[in-house]
Design a protein around this motif. Structure first.
Motif, mmCIF file in Angstrom:
data_model
loop_
_atom_site.group_PDB
_atom_site.id
_atom_site.type_symbol
_atom_site.label_atom_id
_atom_site.label_comp_id
_atom_site.label_asym_id
_atom_site.label_seq_id
_atom_site.Cartn_x
_atom_site.Cartn_y
_atom_site.Cartn_z
ATOM 1 N N ASP A 1 0.825 -1.216 0.000
ATOM 2 C CA ASP A 1 0.000 0.000 0.000
ATOM 3 C C ASP A 1 0.855 1.261 0.000
ATOM 4 O O ASP A 1 0.331 2.362 0.033
ATOM 5 C CB ASP A 1 -0.930 0.006 1.208
ATOM 6 C CG ASP A 1 -1.906 -1.154 1.173
ATOM 7 O OD1 ASP A 1 -2.243 -1.630 2.270
ATOM 8 O OD2 ASP A 1 -2.331 -1.560 0.087
ATOM 9 N N GLY A 2 2.188 1.097 0.063
ATOM 10 C CA GLY A 2 3.083 2.241 0.052
ATOM 11 C C GLY A 2 3.397 2.793 1.430
ATOM 12 O O GLY A 2 4.065 3.800 1.546
ATOM 13 N N HIS A 3 2.917 2.145 2.507
ATOM 14 C CA HIS A 3 3.184 2.616 3.855
ATOM 15 C C HIS A 3 4.559 2.145 4.308
ATOM 16 O O HIS A 3 4.951 1.014 4.038
ATOM 17 C CB HIS A 3 2.124 2.095 4.831
ATOM 18 C CG HIS A 3 0.764 2.606 4.529
ATOM 19 N ND1 HIS A 3 -0.187 1.835 3.907
ATOM 20 C CD2 HIS A 3 0.194 3.822 4.740
ATOM 21 C CE1 HIS A 3 -1.281 2.538 3.750
ATOM 22 N NE2 HIS A 3 -1.076 3.745 4.246
ATOM 23 N N LEU A 4 5.270 3.016 4.993
ATOM 24 C CA LEU A 4 6.586 2.685 5.515
ATOM 25 C C LEU A 4 6.429 1.779 6.728
ATOM 26 O O LEU A 4 5.674 2.074 7.645
ATOM 27 C CB LEU A 4 7.330 3.962 5.928
ATOM 28 C CG LEU A 4 8.729 3.763 6.492
ATOM 29 C CD1 LEU A 4 9.659 3.199 5.426
ATOM 30 C CD2 LEU A 4 9.274 5.071 7.017
ATOM 31 N N ASP B 1 12.518 -6.853 -3.380
ATOM 32 C CA ASP B 1 13.777 -6.276 -2.893
ATOM 33 C C ASP B 1 13.835 -4.772 -3.110
ATOM 34 O O ASP B 1 14.438 -4.051 -2.307
ATOM 35 C CB ASP B 1 14.970 -6.942 -3.572
ATOM 36 C CG ASP B 1 15.250 -8.328 -3.009
ATOM 37 O OD1 ASP B 1 15.899 -9.108 -3.713
ATOM 38 O OD2 ASP B 1 14.839 -8.602 -1.867
ATOM 39 N N LYS B 2 13.230 -4.275 -4.170
ATOM 40 C CA LYS B 2 13.289 -2.836 -4.444
ATOM 41 C C LYS B 2 12.563 -2.023 -3.372
ATOM 42 O O LYS B 2 12.833 -0.846 -3.198
ATOM 43 C CB LYS B 2 12.733 -2.518 -5.824
ATOM 44 C CG LYS B 2 11.238 -2.765 -5.964
ATOM 45 C CD LYS B 2 10.751 -2.382 -7.336
ATOM 46 C CE LYS B 2 9.274 -2.602 -7.486
ATOM 47 N NZ LYS B 2 8.431 -1.699 -6.765
ATOM 48 N N ASP B 3 11.607 -2.645 -2.637
ATOM 49 C CA ASP B 3 10.851 -1.943 -1.611
ATOM 50 C C ASP B 3 11.503 -2.024 -0.227
ATOM 51 O O ASP B 3 11.020 -1.405 0.713
ATOM 52 C CB ASP B 3 9.424 -2.483 -1.526
ATOM 53 C CG ASP B 3 8.598 -2.095 -2.742
ATOM 54 O OD1 ASP B 3 8.965 -1.111 -3.411
ATOM 55 O OD2 ASP B 3 7.586 -2.763 -3.013
ATOM 56 N N ILE B 4 12.572 -2.800 -0.100
ATOM 57 C CA ILE B 4 13.279 -2.885 1.184
ATOM 58 C C ILE B 4 14.256 -1.714 1.242
ATOM 59 O O ILE B 4 15.191 -1.627 0.454
ATOM 60 C CB ILE B 4 14.002 -4.233 1.338
ATOM 61 C CG1 ILE B 4 12.977 -5.369 1.316
ATOM 62 C CG2 ILE B 4 14.809 -4.252 2.629
ATOM 63 C CD1 ILE B 4 13.570 -6.754 1.354
ATOM 64 N N LEU B 5 14.028 -0.794 2.169
ATOM 65 C CA LEU B 5 14.806 0.430 2.269
ATOM 66 C C LEU B 5 16.029 0.280 3.163
ATOM 67 O O LEU B 5 17.034 0.946 2.956
ATOM 68 C CB LEU B 5 13.920 1.566 2.794
ATOM 69 C CG LEU B 5 12.643 1.806 1.995
ATOM 70 C CD1 LEU B 5 11.790 2.855 2.679
ATOM 71 C CD2 LEU B 5 12.965 2.209 0.578
ATOM 72 N N GLN B 6 15.929 -0.560 4.186
ATOM 73 C CA GLN B 6 17.055 -0.763 5.098
ATOM 74 C C GLN B 6 17.028 -2.196 5.591
ATOM 75 O O GLN B 6 15.985 -2.730 5.929
ATOM 76 C CB GLN B 6 16.973 0.184 6.290
ATOM 77 C CG GLN B 6 18.130 0.022 7.246
ATOM 78 C CD GLN B 6 18.049 1.003 8.403
ATOM 79 O OE1 GLN B 6 17.391 2.013 8.297
ATOM 80 N NE2 GLN B 6 18.711 0.682 9.477
#
Length: 162
Positions: free
Chosen positions: A20-23, A36-41
Motif C-alpha cells: 500500500d506504500g506505507h513505511l 527487494d526494491k521496496d526494502i529500504l534498510q
C-alpha cells in the motif's frame, strides 16, 4: 564500546514499504512477498549515513563511514517519534472502528426492538393475521398459533429492548 552497542541495536532494524506504500519499520524481516526494491534498510546497514562524494569506504568492508555531522541519536529520536505517531494513529483508527461497530450494533438492536414491539402490538390487538404455509397458501392463525407468535414476539422484545 558505546559505539559497538549502538551498532548492535542498529543492525536489527528493517525498513520497507508495504504494497500500500506505507513505511514499515521492524526488528523482523519483511514478509517474503515484499520485493527487494521496496526494502529500504536491512540489518547491518549503517544508520544516519549520508552519501556524498567525500564519504570514504572502509578498506575491510563495503559499508559507508558516516559523514561528519551525521548523528545517529537524532535519527533514533526521529524514528522513535515516527513509531510513536504510527502507533497512536493505529490505536485511534482501531478505537474509531470499534466505536462505529458499537454504534452500528446499537442501531440494529434498536431497529429490531421497534419491529418486535410493533409485531407484539399487532398480535395483541386481536386483528386476524395470516401467513403462508409450506405450500405457499395463506392460512389464518388460530388461537394456538397466535399465542405462539405472541410469545415469540415477547421474547424478541425482551432480548432486543433491554
Amino acid at each position: 564500546m558505546a559505539l559497538s552497542a549502538s551498532n548492535a541495536s542498529a543492525q536489527a532494524i528493517w525498513k520497507w514499504r508495504d504494497r500500500d506504500g506505507h513505511l514499515q519499520v521492524s526488528d523482523r524481516a519483511p514478509p517474503v512477498d515484499v520485493p527487494d526494491k521496496d526494502i529500504l534498510q536491512r540489518p547491518g546497514a549503517a544508520r544516519g549515513v549520508t552519501v556524498s562524494a567525500s564519504a570514504p569506504l572502509d578498506a575491510g568492508t563495503d559499508a559507508l563511514i558516516p559523514a561528519p555531522g551525521a548523528s545517529a541519536p537524532s535519527t533514533d529520536r526521529e524514528l522513535e517519534a515516527r513509531k510513536r505517531k504510527l502507533l497512536a494513529d493505529q490505536a485511534a483508527q482501531k478505537q474509531a472502528k470499534e466505536s462505529a461497530d458499537k454504534e452500528r450494533t446499537a442501531s440494529v438492536k434498536a431497529e429490531n426492538c421497534r419491529r418486535a414491539r410493533n409485531q407484539l402490538k399487532t398480535l395483541e390487538s386481536g386483528v386476524r393475521i395470516s401467513r403462508p404455509n409450506e405450500q405457499g397458501e395463506r392460512e389464518v392463525l388460530d388461537d394456538q398459533g397466535r399465542e405462539q407468535e405472541t410469545q415469540r414476539a415477547r421474547d424478541l422484545v425482551n432480548s432486543n429492548c433491554n
